[in-house]
Each structure stands twice: as structure tokens, then as C-alpha cells.
Scaffold this motif. Structure first.
Motif, PDB file in Angstrom:
ATOM      1  N   THR A 213      22.123  71.727  59.330  1.00 53.27           N
ATOM      2  CA  THR A 213      20.997  72.610  59.205  1.00 53.27           C
ATOM      3  C   THR A 213      19.997  72.230  58.094  1.00 53.27           C
ATOM      4  O   THR A 213      20.576  71.395  57.077  1.00 53.27           O
ATOM      5  CB  THR A 213      21.653  73.992  58.786  1.00 53.27           C
ATOM      6  OG1 THR A 213      22.447  73.948  57.586  1.00 53.27           O
ATOM      7  CG2 THR A 213      22.572  74.501  59.680  1.00 53.27           C
ATOM      8  N   THR A 214      18.940  72.560  57.973  1.00 55.49           N
ATOM      9  CA  THR A 214      17.948  72.267  57.291  1.00 55.49           C
ATOM     10  C   THR A 214      17.082  73.414  56.524  1.00 55.49           C
ATOM     11  O   THR A 214      17.001  74.406  57.038  1.00 55.49           O
ATOM     12  CB  THR A 214      16.778  71.331  57.608  1.00 55.49           C
ATOM     13  OG1 THR A 214      17.507  70.177  58.362  1.00 55.49           O
ATOM     14  CG2 THR A 214      15.781  71.035  56.680  1.00 55.49           C
ATOM     15  N   VAL A 215      16.955  73.510  54.997  1.00 56.93           N
ATOM     16  CA  VAL A 215      16.169  74.694  54.594  1.00 56.93           C
ATOM     17  C   VAL A 215      15.003  73.977  53.975  1.00 56.93           C
ATOM     18  O   VAL A 215      14.826  72.958  53.259  1.00 56.93           O
ATOM     19  CB  VAL A 215      16.916  74.994  53.400  1.00 56.93           C
ATOM     20  CG1 VAL A 215      16.033  76.314  52.712  1.00 56.93           C
ATOM     21  CG2 VAL A 215      18.193  75.755  53.999  1.00 56.93           C
ATOM     22  N   ASP A 434      13.055  84.958  61.308  1.00 55.51           N
ATOM     23  CA  ASP A 434      13.471  86.081  61.743  1.00 55.51           C
ATOM     24  C   ASP A 434      14.233  86.860  60.565  1.00 55.51           C
ATOM     25  O   ASP A 434      13.977  86.238  59.329  1.00 55.51           O
ATOM     26  CB  ASP A 434      14.428  86.025  62.713  1.00 55.51           C
ATOM     27  CG  ASP A 434      15.411  84.797  62.390  1.00 55.51           C
ATOM     28  OD1 ASP A 434      15.939  84.700  61.138  1.00 55.51           O
ATOM     29  OD2 ASP A 434      16.372  84.501  63.465  1.00 55.51           O
ATOM     30  N   TRP A 435      15.023  87.532  60.724  1.00 54.33           N
ATOM     31  CA  TRP A 435      16.000  88.355  59.596  1.00 54.33           C
ATOM     32  C   TRP A 435      16.986  87.120  58.610  1.00 54.33           C
ATOM     33  O   TRP A 435      17.334  87.687  57.699  1.00 54.33           O
ATOM     34  CB  TRP A 435      16.730  89.478  59.971  1.00 54.33           C
ATOM     35  CG  TRP A 435      15.933  90.613  59.614  1.00 54.33           C
ATOM     36  CD1 TRP A 435      15.104  91.474  60.529  1.00 54.33           C
ATOM     37  CD2 TRP A 435      15.783  91.497  58.264  1.00 54.33           C
ATOM     38  NE1 TRP A 435      14.651  92.726  59.891  1.00 54.33           N
ATOM     39  CE2 TRP A 435      15.045  92.594  58.473  1.00 54.33           C
ATOM     40  CE3 TRP A 435      16.299  91.181  57.131  1.00 54.33           C
ATOM     41  CZ2 TRP A 435      14.752  93.499  57.473  1.00 54.33           C
ATOM     42  CZ3 TRP A 435      15.911  91.908  56.103  1.00 54.33           C
ATOM     43  CH2 TRP A 435      15.229  93.158  56.265  1.00 54.33           C
ATOM     44  N   ASP A 436      17.040  86.197  59.522  1.00 52.66           N
ATOM     45  CA  ASP A 436      17.974  84.964  58.600  1.00 52.66           C
ATOM     46  C   ASP A 436      17.096  84.167  57.982  1.00 52.66           C
ATOM     47  O   ASP A 436      17.544  83.085  57.514  1.00 52.66           O
ATOM     48  CB  ASP A 436      18.954  84.575  59.890  1.00 52.66           C
ATOM     49  CG  ASP A 436      20.148  85.182  60.200  1.00 52.66           C
ATOM     50  OD1 ASP A 436      20.463  86.336  59.529  1.00 52.66           O
ATOM     51  OD2 ASP A 436      20.722  84.974  61.154  1.00 52.66           O
ATOM     52  N   ASP A 442      15.883  76.127  66.057  1.00 53.04           N
ATOM     53  CA  ASP A 442      17.224  76.407  65.528  1.00 53.04           C
ATOM     54  C   ASP A 442      17.505  75.356  64.454  1.00 53.04           C
ATOM     55  O   ASP A 442      17.268  74.099  64.425  1.00 53.04           O
ATOM     56  CB  ASP A 442      18.302  76.081  66.832  1.00 53.04           C
ATOM     57  CG  ASP A 442      18.087  77.216  67.653  1.00 53.04           C
ATOM     58  OD1 ASP A 442      17.234  78.151  67.480  1.00 53.04           O
ATOM     59  OD2 ASP A 442      18.669  77.119  69.037  1.00 53.04           O
ATOM     60  N   ASN A 443      18.697  75.876  63.540  1.00 49.58           N
ATOM     61  CA  ASN A 443      19.267  75.135  62.527  1.00 49.58           C
ATOM     62  C   ASN A 443      18.164  74.919  61.481  1.00 49.58           C
ATOM     63  O   ASN A 443      18.555  74.095  60.285  1.00 49.58           O
ATOM     64  CB  ASN A 443      19.670  73.886  62.884  1.00 49.58           C
ATOM     65  CG  ASN A 443      20.720  74.045  63.969  1.00 49.58           C
ATOM     66  OD1 ASN A 443      21.230  75.050  64.082  1.00 49.58           O
ATOM     67  ND2 ASN A 443      21.159  73.138  64.476  1.00 49.58           N
ATOM     68  N   ILE A 444      17.035  75.331  61.443  1.00 49.00           N
ATOM     69  CA  ILE A 444      15.913  75.298  60.297  1.00 49.00           C
ATOM     70  C   ILE A 444      15.649  76.409  59.834  1.00 49.00           C
ATOM     71  O   ILE A 444      14.980  77.576  60.403  1.00 49.00           O
ATOM     72  CB  ILE A 444      14.682  74.343  60.850  1.00 49.00           C
ATOM     73  CG1 ILE A 444      15.100  72.951  61.331  1.00 49.00           C
ATOM     74  CG2 ILE A 444      13.954  74.242  59.553  1.00 49.00           C
ATOM     75  CD1 ILE A 444      13.937  72.256  61.893  1.00 49.00           C
ATOM     76  N   TYR A 445      15.957  76.543  58.341  1.00 47.94           N
ATOM     77  CA  TYR A 445      15.488  77.782  57.692  1.00 47.94           C
ATOM     78  C   TYR A 445      14.491  77.579  56.750  1.00 47.94           C
ATOM     79  O   TYR A 445      14.049  76.497  56.435  1.00 47.94           O
ATOM     80  CB  TYR A 445      16.838  78.467  57.040  1.00 47.94           C
ATOM     81  CG  TYR A 445      17.941  78.672  58.045  1.00 47.94           C
ATOM     82  CD1 TYR A 445      18.202  80.004  58.387  1.00 47.94           C
ATOM     83  CD2 TYR A 445      18.675  77.414  58.803  1.00 47.94           C
ATOM     84  CE1 TYR A 445      19.295  80.440  59.291  1.00 47.94           C
ATOM     85  CE2 TYR A 445      19.811  77.874  59.634  1.00 47.94           C
ATOM     86  CZ  TYR A 445      19.861  79.377  59.985  1.00 47.94           C
ATOM     87  OH  TYR A 445      21.032  79.473  60.776  1.00 47.94           O
ATOM     88  N   ALA A 446      13.964  78.745  56.026  1.00 46.26           N
ATOM     89  CA  ALA A 446      12.958  78.535  55.055  1.00 46.26           C
ATOM     90  C   ALA A 446      13.134  79.728  53.966  1.00 46.26           C
ATOM     91  O   ALA A 446      13.553  80.435  54.141  1.00 46.26           O
ATOM     92  CB  ALA A 446      11.541  78.394  55.758  1.00 46.26           C
ATOM     93  N   THR A 463      14.759  84.432  47.962  1.00 42.37           N
ATOM     94  CA  THR A 463      14.786  84.160  49.546  1.00 42.37           C
ATOM     95  C   THR A 463      15.446  82.540  49.739  1.00 42.37           C
ATOM     96  O   THR A 463      15.838  82.296  50.568  1.00 42.37           O
ATOM     97  CB  THR A 463      13.210  84.073  49.946  1.00 42.37           C
ATOM     98  OG1 THR A 463      12.419  83.148  48.911  1.00 42.37           O
ATOM     99  CG2 THR A 463      12.598  85.486  49.905  1.00 42.37           C
ATOM    100  N   GLY A 464      15.140  81.902  48.599  1.00 44.13           N
ATOM    101  CA  GLY A 464      15.884  80.451  48.586  1.00 44.13           C
ATOM    102  C   GLY A 464      17.514  80.400  48.712  1.00 44.13           C
ATOM    103  O   GLY A 464      17.965  79.765  49.658  1.00 44.13           O
TER     104      GLY A 464
END
Length: 649
Positions: A213-215, A434-436, A442-446, A463-464
Motif C-alpha cells: 500500500t502507498t500513502v 472515501d471514509w478510509d 486501490d491500495n493508495i491512500y492520502a 489525517t496522516g
């Protein structure tokens, strides 16, 4: 020009592969907290940071206040009240999800920071007895002294403390390494992140980062409209390397963004036209609520929300009669009546009443503890103020007990009538999620400034951390997917082109200045179809005529060149977003001459854009898509709620 040798090894073209469960791009506040959250959940973590993480990012040199610490023991407001106010104040062009996370978890992150070694309390009793200090907890508050949800903090201590904790947790930190592109694969017919690519900005080594996964935790855009090639160090309130590269790499990968048409309002820049930020006297944010006087020394009155003139300094820090709370600092554009705090009268009214320019901030007329907390703590901890402002002014004889600083405006925008300081706050465009805090890939967050409608330090940290723990949960159940060698080859070719193909041509500063002039001319305060399309055409001509001629002499200049290529991409995003909104919108500070009518309430929505191949696609999302904030948050975070409750018991 005197010749010199580059002091680092030449590793251009060499390649290294680094693998971890969770990859965090950006080592600012959001990135550090994302890494810590993921490591706490037992995942291996790599952080990629263009500068030196210990002092990188917008908070690297410090910050003076922490907004929305709604759960601190002195707070008289709830996360629901303040998050709701943020959303309402922006007429719902806001990020309800992220603001609620900020309000619900922000104080938890401050307590983390204290455990890491950051300073969040007046432990030396420097301000003992002050109206803004709670004697039991030694917490200190800004703006609203009754509701106590914004804390004064010693932000210059925070980044070193975070790095110490990251090292203790065994997090791999890749300093002086720029992330340049995402690696995107496919699983079950859906796009998914499999890592990223980058380059060491000292040696030129190419790096491939594989991850489950990546942030994304990089900065918001900058240097889009304003850039001075002769005074690059003064151009930005934020660090020079914070230009919105995460936005650019996300857009190139097909990631969704929203509110990019508002970004013109959110560029915080001086560009050589002004004093450094907070270097002129004013009465907003760091300087709130400084006493202001005119050229004759006549004090300029403050009025409360209802227009009642305030006769004492202490009244400036309390809500009006019947007012629950007021909003100050950070991302507040034009606070509505119910959220409006004490402020000096509008400039036009002051002139009508006979007040004479120039105006000054006169701290000598304030109580001693208020003077010291503004000049010495707030000015000194905020952004770049410790050395350029506090130290340099003091060394040259400035004494706030007897002297005044000239002002270039009154109110939150400290140059709102003399056009001296082109600084704009606002809730800028960014990644749709989204809420996550997961992107459409997919697999990428921010987290942090990568999110749309981002805010300040508390927002970034909360948020981080949230994105990091969601990414860790995903990584725990995910597999390491392959990447395409073809993508690596193409990125190498793109990155090294200005370095290995030419010895002369166009320097990065020239292209940056050309982009800024194009955006000023074709995407200014008033927009229309013809101008916006002409702007896109001009930027496309830059890609054809200027980009192939870019050259640089060392990896540092190559990094700057990559930044300007990202600025070019961000500028195109903004123009496309502006073309998609076919109405004027006051909440978005958006005006079109060909669509002068204000959008109707039922027409308001988030316009979400993404790039697929050569096409820019869009969809419309209701402004209230996130639902009931408390209910939706608690559905998804019962494990965290239990963890906090156990920690308090």
C-alpha cells in the motif's frame, strides 16, 4: 562564472529496489504520522522525502498553533460542532470527512507528540497567570479563550521529535529522494497501487519502491501563478520543494481530484512583492489580535460579530453575547455571521471615518503577556519566522515594548488594500477520497495537503495518522504485486532527459516564470471559455517547444526541473477544472464572465476530474456525500475508539 565540482557521487542511471509493506511519499507532518501509525500496526514502512525529514515540509521550521483540538480537557466544543462549522462556513465546499478526523483525533496526535518529545505546554511557566493559559494543564489557547479548542504550541520542536520516534520504530527514511511517479498495476480488473519511482536528488540514483500500500502525503500546489526567478527563497511561505508533485503524479496515474478550480485562491505566495510572511504588522492569525493604530497613533477599533465596539483587549478573545464560538486562523475564507470573530472594521469604513494611512501594529498598547505571546512565541514558532523575522528584527533593534511595525492591511489578509503581500489562504483542491482516505486507485491512500480542502498542522497530523493506519490494515491482508518494467523504463527516460541529452537550452526558472505568466493571463480572477482554452493551448505549446529544451547541470537542478514539470501538470489540471464548472460560485471564489450567474443551491456539487489516456473525464458528487459525520466515523473506527478509551482508563 567560477567552476565547481559536484560534491556527490554520480549515480545517474543506477537503480535500486526498496521493498516494504507500506510506502509513504512525503516526510512532512502527515507523512511522519502516517509512517508511525503503520509501524505501530507491525508493518514495515519506507518514507520518501525530498528534503531532510527532520526539518522538511511546511512545519519543518515550526508552526504556532494547533487548530481543532476539540477533545482537550479544557475544550467547551465538540468535534461535531467544529467540523460542522467548517463545512457550513464553506457552504459545503469543504472536506467533512477530513475535518471530522482532525477534530476527533487531533488532540490525540498532540498527546503523541508530547510523548515523542515535542513541546505542547507551558512547562516552564513562562506565561503563568495569562488569560490564555490553563493553570492545571499548562495548555495555552489562541483566538477563543472561552471555548479553548485552538492551542498555542512550540511547533519548531515537532519535526525532530517525530524523526526520533520514526527511527525508534525502525522506519526506513529515504531523505534527499524525490518521488516522481506512482507504480500502478491491476488486480481483478481494477487499478491498484504497487509502489512508486523516484530519484536521489544528490546522486541521481534511480529508485523503485515496491509496496503493498502507498500513502500520498505531499504538499499542495505552489508557484502556479506567482514566481520570481530572482528571489526564489522569498517566493513561498512553504518550502521551495513543496509544489504539488503528489497532485501531478496522481493525475498522471488516473487519480481523482476535486475543487481544483479553487486553487487560485489557495496559493500562499509573496513572489518578491512583499515582506516575508508575518514580517509586517497585522492582526490576523499569528498576530491576532494585535492593537492597530493609524498614522496619527489613533487606535483602530475592534468590533464583535454583532458590530459592537470592543473597549478592552481581552474582549477580542471572547465570543459575542449569545455566540457559541467563533472561527479564526487557518482555512477560514469569509466566515459567516454565526462564526465571525472580533475584527477591526473594514478598510473602506476606516477611511470614511477619517483614519489615516499608514496603519501600524502597536504591541506596546497590549497587556505584557499578550505582547510576549505574539512577539516571541507566535512570531518565532510560525513557519519561517524564527530567524528571518524574530531574530533578524530583534538583532537590528526592534523592541515591541516601544516600537510599532507598519501594516499593509487590516483583517486576515495582511495586504488587502496595498497589494504588497500576495498571500491567499483557502481550502484548495486535492485528492477525492472515501471514509478510509483511500483514493479511487486501490491500495493508495492520502493525508494532509494531498487531500482536497486541506487545512493546517492539526489537519495534517490527524489525517496522516488515519491514512497510515488504514493503509496498514490493508497491507496486512494484501500481497506484493508486480510492476511493469516498461513503466520503469519510461520514467527513467523522462527523468534523465534534461540531464543527459543537452548542455544548454532552457533553465527551469524560465519555464516556471512562463507558466506563472500564462496562468495570470488566462486563469485569473475572472475566467471564460476562450481564455481557459487559450491557456491550455499555450501550456501544450510549452510541452512541445520548451520541455524538450530543458537542461540542468547536476541532480539538484534536475530535481528543480522535475518540480516545474509537475507545476505544468498542476496548471493543466486547474484549467480543466475551471472549464468543467459552468457557473460562478462565491464559495469557491470562482467567477466566469461567460457564466456570470451564481450557481443555484441545487446545482452545487463537487466536480471530480481524472485523466485516462489523453482524455480528462469528470463526474459530479453531492456536497454531502460523506453522510452523518459522527455516525459514519464510528462505523469504521471502533478499534481506534477502543484503543483511545483503554489509554484513558
Amino acid at each position: 562564472m567560477e567552476s565547481y565540482s559536484w560534491p556527490y557521487a554520480n549515480e545517474a542511471g543506477e537503480e535500486e529496489i526498496i521493498t516494504s509493506d507500506v510506502l509513504v511519499l512525503g516526510g512532512g507532518l502527515a507523512g511522519c504520522y502516517a509512517a508511525i501509525a503503520a509501524a505501530r500496526k507491525g508493518q514495515s514502512v519506507t518514507v520518501v522525502e525530498k528534503g531532510a525529514t527532520e526539518r522538511s515540509g511546511s512545519a519543518g521550521t515550526g508552526f504556532d498553533h494547533w487548530e481543532s483540538a476539540c477533545t482537550n480537557p479544557c475544550s467547551k466544543v465538540t468535534p461535531e460542532e467544529i467540523a460542522g462549522a467548517y463545512v457550513n462556513e464553506q457552504d459545503w465546499y469543504s472536506n467533512g470527512i477530513a475535518h471530522y478526523i482532525e477534530c476527533r483525533e487531533g488532540y490525540d496526535r498532540l498527546l503523541d507528540m508530547e510523548r515523542f518529545g515535542g513541546k505542547i505546554r507551558d512547562t516552564e511557566d513562562e506565561f503563568k497567570g495569562a488569560a490564555f493559559r490553563d493553570e492545571k494543564t499548562k495548555l495555552m489557547f489562541a483566538y477563543d479563550y472561552r471555548n479553548c479548542f485552538t492551542l498555542r504550541v512550540w511547533g519548531s520542536t515537532f519535526k525532530p521529535a517525530l524523526v526520533r520516534e520514526m527511527r525508534r520504530l525502525g522506519i526506513r527514511i529515504c531523505d534527499r529522494t524525490e518521488a516522481t511517479a506512482l507504480l500502478v498495476g491491476e488486480k481483478d480488473g481494477r487499478k491498484c497501487g504497487v509502489g512508486a519511482m523516484g530519484m536521489n536528488v544528490r546522486t541521481g540514483k534511480f529508485l523503485v519502491f515496491r509496496s503493498k500500500t502507498t500513502v500520498l502525503a505531499m504538499s499542495r500546489p505552489a508557484r502556479v501563478w506567482l514566481f520570481d526567478p530572482d528571489l526564489v527563497g522569498l517566493c513561498e511561505f512553504r518550502p521551495m520543494q513543496s509544489v504539488g508533485s503528489g497532485h501531478a503524479m496522481g493525475f498522471r496515474s488516473g487519480m481523482e481530484f476535486t475543487m481544483m478550480e479553487k486553487s487560485v485562491r489557495a496559493e500562499f505566495s509573496a513572489a518578491g512583492r512583499s515582506f516575508p510572511p508575518y514580517g509586517a504588522g497585522n492582526n490576523h492569525n499569528t498576530w491576532y489580535a494585535a492593537t492597530m493604530v493609524d498614522a496619527r497613533g489613533v487606535e483602530i477599533p475592534y468590533v464583535d460579530r454583532d458590530g459592537k465596539e470592543l473597549t478592552t483587549v481581552i474582549e477580542r478573545y471572547y465570543p459575542a453575547k449569545g455566540q457559541k464560538f467563533f472561527l479564526k486562523g487557518g482555512v477560514i475564507d469569509n466566515p459567516k455571521y454565526e462564526y465571525r470573530g472580533p475584527e477591526t472594521l473594514p478598510f473602506e469604513e476606516l477611511i470614511e471615518r477619517g483614519y489615516q494611512l499608514p496603519f501600524y501594529a502597536d504591541l506596546s498598547r497590549m497587556p505584557e503577556e499578550e505582547r510576549r505571546v505574539i512577539w516571541g512565541m507566535m512570531v518565532g514558532e510560525e513557519g519561517k519566522t524564527k530567524i528571518p523575522i524574530l531574530k533578524n528584527y530583534t538583532d537590528r533593534g526592534f523592541d515591541p515594548r516601544t516600537m510599532m511595525l507598519q501594516s499593509y492591511g487590516t483583517g486576515w489578509q495582511s495586504a488587502n488594500f496595498l497589494d504588497q503581500e500576495r498571500q491567499f489562504f483557502g481550502a484548495p483542491g486535492g485528492i477525492m477520497h472515501d471514509w478510509d482516505l483511500k483514493t479511487n486507485i486501490d491500495n493508495i491512500y492520502a493525508g494532509g495537503d494531498q487531500l482536497y480542502a486541506s487545512d493546517c498542522a492539526g489537519f495534517a497530523c490527524a489525517t496522516g495518522y488515519y491514512a497510515g493506519r488504514k493503509a496498514a490494515d490493508c497491507a496486512a491482508a494484501a500481497e506484493l504485486l508486480p510492476y511493469k518494467e516498461e513503466d520503469v523504463f519510461k520514467e527513467k527516460e523522462r527523468l534523465y532527459a534534461p540531464f543527459i541529452k543537452k548542455k544548454d537550452g532552457i533553465h527551469w526558472k524560465e519555464l516556471n516564470m512562463a507558466i506563472a505568466k500564462a496562468m495570470q493571463n488566462y486563469c485569473g480572477g475572472v475566467k471564460c471559455e476562450a481564455l481557459l482554452k487559450e491557456g491550455l493551448s499555450l501550456l501544450e505549446s510549452f510541452e512541445v517547444d520548451m520541455v524538450p529544451r530543458l537542461f540542468c547541470e547536476n541532480p539538484h537542478e534536475l530535481m528543480r526541473t522535475h518540480e516545474v514539470l509537475d507545476i505544468l501538470t498542476v496548471s493543466q489540471m486547474v484549467l480543466h477544472a475551471c472549464l468543467l464548472r459552468k457557473a460562478s460560485s462565491s464559495p469557491l471564489c470562482f467567477q466566469r464572465s461567460d457564466y456570470p450567474t451564481e450557481e443555484k443551491p441545487e446545482e452545487r456539487c463537487h466536480i471530480v476530474l481524472r485523466k485516462e489516456g489523453d482524455q480528462v473525464l469528470a463526474r459530479r458528487v453531492p456536497l454531502d456525500f460523506f453522510g452523518d459525520l459522527k455516525e459514519e466515523y464510528e462505523k469504521r473506527n471502533q478499534d481506534y475508539i477502543r484503543e483511545v478509551a483503554e489509554g484513558e482508563s
